[in-house]
Design a protein around this motif. Sequence first.
Motif, short mmCIF file in Angstrom:
data_model
loop_
_atom_site.label_atom_id
_atom_site.label_comp_id
_atom_site.label_asym_id
_atom_site.label_seq_id
_atom_site.Cartn_x
_atom_site.Cartn_y
_atom_site.Cartn_z
N ALA A 203 -11.88 44.76 12.48
CA ALA A 203 -11.54 43.43 13.03
C ALA A 203 -10.19 43.49 13.60
O ALA A 203 -9.91 42.93 14.62
CB ALA A 203 -11.38 42.51 12.05
N ARG B 168 -8.84 39.14 19.12
CA ARG B 168 -9.99 39.31 18.31
C ARG B 168 -10.96 39.86 18.93
O ARG B 168 -10.86 40.04 20.10
CB ARG B 168 -10.37 37.82 17.41
N GLY C 182 -8.42 31.56 16.43
CA GLY C 182 -9.60 32.18 15.56
C GLY C 182 -11.03 32.10 16.44
O GLY C 182 -11.79 32.70 16.07
N GLY D 275 -4.32 41.19 14.80
CA GLY D 275 -5.89 40.66 14.99
C GLY D 275 -6.09 39.54 14.44
O GLY D 275 -5.26 38.72 13.70
N ALA D 276 -7.36 39.04 14.63
CA ALA D 276 -7.81 37.77 13.90
C ALA D 276 -7.94 37.75 12.47
O ALA D 276 -7.56 36.60 11.96
CB ALA D 276 -9.22 37.39 14.56
N ARG D 277 -8.34 38.54 11.79
CA ARG D 277 -8.50 38.92 10.53
C ARG D 277 -8.65 40.37 10.22
O ARG D 277 -8.77 41.15 10.82
CB ARG D 277 -9.46 38.12 10.02
#
Length: 298
Positions: free
Chosen positions: A159, A289, A131, A258-260
């Motif tokens: 994102a 990300r 993250g 993806g990261a979020r």
Amino acid sequence: MNMPVVVGVDGSPSSLEAVAVAAREARLRGRGLKVVHAFLWPIVYVPLGPWPMGQAVDALREEAGRLVTEAAEHARSVAPDLEIRCAVLAGGPLPVLEAESHGAALVVVGSRGTGGFMGLLLGSTAIQLAGHAHCPVLVVRDRPALAGPVLLGVDGSPAGEPAVDFAFAEAALRKTGIVALHAWTPWSVPVTPPPGPSAPHPPDPAALADRERRLLAEALAGRQEQYPQVPVDHVLVKGDAREALIEASGRAGLLVLGARGHGGFAGLLLGSVSQAVLHHATCPVTVARHFGDRRDDV
């Protein structure tokens, strides 16, 4: 060495597998490889007389040097012409690798290990590294990676766009295809209330499926034109994102996330979905990300 692939090592079998994967990734990209060992030097009280811990610290330093040297030799057995640098850096694995990610094209780590990277992916550290790193993070599993397509988890959010870009570039490098998977449930799709004072109607399953199918297509728009040599299989799954990704990972050579995001991947790298994928996916996992203003591409 411009934007190398960085690999964290500790001498464990898992980290040596990560070295092999990192060497192949560096060769694919035409980049160098940087082998890094994070080492926490012993904290001792210095006596007034001769320091009795000196020999022990020297031995630890020599052991750290041996680890990175052996890792570099292993990398050369995979990619003999690769430019390789070694570094033993003071600090914990998370801050060391996060700092190294500033100048890296990719950071590669094993799924478990000992020594300087003990427990790297056995708890919150994996989520923090993925993250907060400033480049994509590739987590190598204990099991040997199989040949297969790149499995891309798609949620349609801004994102998630870096993951889409990374997956297409990686598939082109590997000369393979992409399985673009979007998981959704009626609870992950926002319900728009109808005009007037009446209460919202229950969502129509067929209409929701059509909407999610369009979302998946829109998330991939433009990339297929940019990478015409990469075949793409669109997969829409009504169900739990964790289960869908973990099950599909058994047929993939790499899983990219993806990261979020939102929708089927709500809370990715913030809760149970990320932990389940990082711990239980069969194939290696890359988390990509938004990395801000970078001077070089992946």
